[in-house]
Design a protein around this motif. Structure first.
Motif, PDB file in Angstrom:
ATOM      1  N   GLU A 315       0.830  -1.206   0.000  1.00 42.66           N
ATOM      2  CA  GLU A 315       0.000   0.000   0.000  1.00 42.66           C
ATOM      3  C   GLU A 315       0.868   1.260   0.000  1.00 42.66           C
ATOM      4  O   GLU A 315       0.513   2.264  -0.631  1.00 42.66           O
ATOM      5  N   ARG A 319       0.763   4.243  -2.753  1.00 42.47           N
ATOM      6  CA  ARG A 319       0.530   5.650  -2.412  1.00 42.47           C
ATOM      7  C   ARG A 319       1.670   6.526  -2.923  1.00 42.47           C
ATOM      8  O   ARG A 319       1.451   7.645  -3.407  1.00 42.47           O
ATOM      9  N   GLN A 344      -4.834  12.673   0.742  1.00 44.50           N
ATOM     10  CA  GLN A 344      -5.484  11.383   0.515  1.00 44.50           C
ATOM     11  C   GLN A 344      -4.596  10.241   1.007  1.00 44.50           C
ATOM     12  O   GLN A 344      -5.087   9.302   1.662  1.00 44.50           O
ATOM     13  N   GLU A 348      -5.479   7.534   3.959  1.00 45.67           N
ATOM     14  CA  GLU A 348      -5.484   6.094   3.706  1.00 45.67           C
ATOM     15  C   GLU A 348      -4.505   5.361   4.629  1.00 45.67           C
ATOM     16  O   GLU A 348      -4.781   4.261   5.091  1.00 45.67           O
ATOM     17  N   SER A 352      -5.457   2.516   7.246  1.00 48.50           N
ATOM     18  CA  SER A 352      -4.800   1.209   7.177  1.00 48.50           C
ATOM     19  C   SER A 352      -4.248   0.808   8.543  1.00 48.50           C
ATOM     20  O   SER A 352      -4.374  -0.348   8.967  1.00 48.50           O
TER      21      SER A 352
END
Length: 424
Positions: A315, A319, A344, A348, A352
């Motif tokens: 992730e 990103r 953003q 996120e 997470s």
């Protein structure tokens, strides 16, 4: 929560103690704040190195957080309690380590702060910390709606059968519950009004009053173990002497042990040994089940940690790929697009972290529920063992009394003969 704190040095010994996996089923370093090292030993070495620039020897403040046995406290709730303790103790912003332990299905936490303020090279004072921790403990019980121990609800109402760490360790070496000795001695003390009456009452519980080398009056149990009478009763030495005298007329420890050895017949010793062996075998079976469960639970948590790390790395790369590179960064900053993407990504990442924390908490909760079912079996076994050992000690006391020529009567004599199998 029960809070126990202390100022101390010896960071490496403390680190070794906090990371013990033989005494705890699960150990996890939850936080290392303001330390360069990523492990507990290294962190405490840093604190010790900085303290060398001061005259402070007790450069750490260690605090344990133990919730009630029936409570289910999340890591977030522990964090809130730790933060509040830090504020009340005046350790705000100091380097801090937090370690979680699980033992017998119960979760508790340890927080350790460095007292050395690196900016001023002075030790942060922690005055009246015991009073502050009692007040915080009381607030935590009220906030969570837990049943409050008497000693916290009202000063001076401490449970008389509570015991110190030294008493617990001594009883653990003997394989007995330390509460039994305190309860037996305190009941004997309350039921007697003289030294002779107290001595007779103790013998009914298989204990003997003797003259200690340095501690004045001492108690010797049927195993020959020596206990300080003032410590067991929680009474000052002068109060003991007021009722019992100076103890000079009492037999010495060695003489009492010798007399005890002469009166402990082979049949009595065999009876005690058989009782211990019986419960030792049952305890070993449960111990094997606990060891297998602990191994399985550790493997499950390790696998989850690895899966979450792989997911987090993937992730993070995704990103990072959203952010512009090269000259386009200038245009994105001018148009505000760069900040939108960054906001953003941060949202996120936070989501997470929260999701992974919830996944871990669900796994821990499931495992603790399974461990709690096994702990019920441990408690039942310990209860049966305590009841049998208590009755055995009573029979020993009756036999000791009878063996000195103090006939307890036909009914009790028959009970002695049958219960201890003296006819062998």
């Amino acid at each position: 929560m029960i809070l126990k704190g202390s100022q101390r040095g010896g960071g490496q010994d403390l680190a070794a103690h906090l990371m013990r996996t033989d005494d705890n089923e699960h150990v996890r370093v939850h936080e290392l704040r303001e330390f360069a090292s990523d492990n507990l030993r290294g962190a405490f070495k840093e604190a010790e190195a900085i303290s060398r620039g001061t005259k402070c020897r007790q450069y750490l403040f260690s605090l344990s957080f133990s919730p009630p046995e029936s409570a289910r406290v999340s890591e977030a709730q522990f964090e809130q309690a730790i933060d509040e303790a830090e504020r009340r103790l005046g350790l705000d912003g100091q380097p801090r380590a937090v370690v979680f332990h699980e033992k017998e299905g119960r979760l508790h936490a340890h927080a350790v702060w460095s007292r050395i303020d690196a900016a001023t090279m002075t030790a942060r004072p922690v005055p009246f910390f015991k009073n502050k921790l009692v007040a915080l403990s009381r607030d935590l019980y009220l906030d969570h709606g837990w049943d409050m121990p008497r000693g916290i609800a009202q000063a001076g109402m401490r449970n008389p059968t509570n015991f110190t760490l030294a008493e617990w360790q001594q009883a653990k070496r003997q394989g007995q519950d330390p509460r039994w000795l305190k309860a037996a001695v305190q009941s004997s003390w309350q039921a007697s009004d003289s030294g002779a009456a107290f001595s007779r009452a103790l013998e009914e519980h298989g204990c003997f009053l003797a003259r200690g080398d340095r501690r004045g009056h001492v108690i010797i149990d049927h195993n020959g173990e020596v206990h300080s009478l003032s410590r067991v009763l929680g009474t000052k030495t002068k109060d003991l002497k007021a009722r019992l005298g100076d103890g000079e007329a009492l037999p010495s420890v060695e003489a009492t042990r010798k007399a005890l050895g002469e009166r402990m017949t082979p049949a009595l010793k065999r009876h005690v040994t058989e009782s211990r062996e019986k419960f030792g075998k049952a305890s070993a079976l449960l111990g094997d089940a606990k060891a297998e469960m602990t191994r399985r639970h550790r493997d499950g948590r390790s696998k989850l940690d690895q899966d979450q790390k792989r997911a987090w790395d993937a992730e993070t790369q995704a990103r990072a790929a959203r952010l512009p590179k090269g000259l386009s960064v200038i245009w994105h900053r001018l148009t505000g697009k760069y900040q939108e993407v960054r906001t953003q990504n941060e949202a996120e990442a936070k989501a997470s972290r929260e999701r992974q924390a919830e996944e871990r908490q669900r796994l821990v909760d499931r495992q603790r529920e399974e461990r709690a079912r096994l702990q019920v079996l441990f408690k039942e076994l310990r209860k049966r063992q305590a009841e049998e050992l208590l009755e055995l000690r009573r029979e020993l006391g009756r036999f000791f009394k009878f063996s000195r020529g103090l006939d307890p009567g036909p009914a009790q004599r028959r009970e002695i003969s049958l219960g201890l199998r003296l006819e062998r």
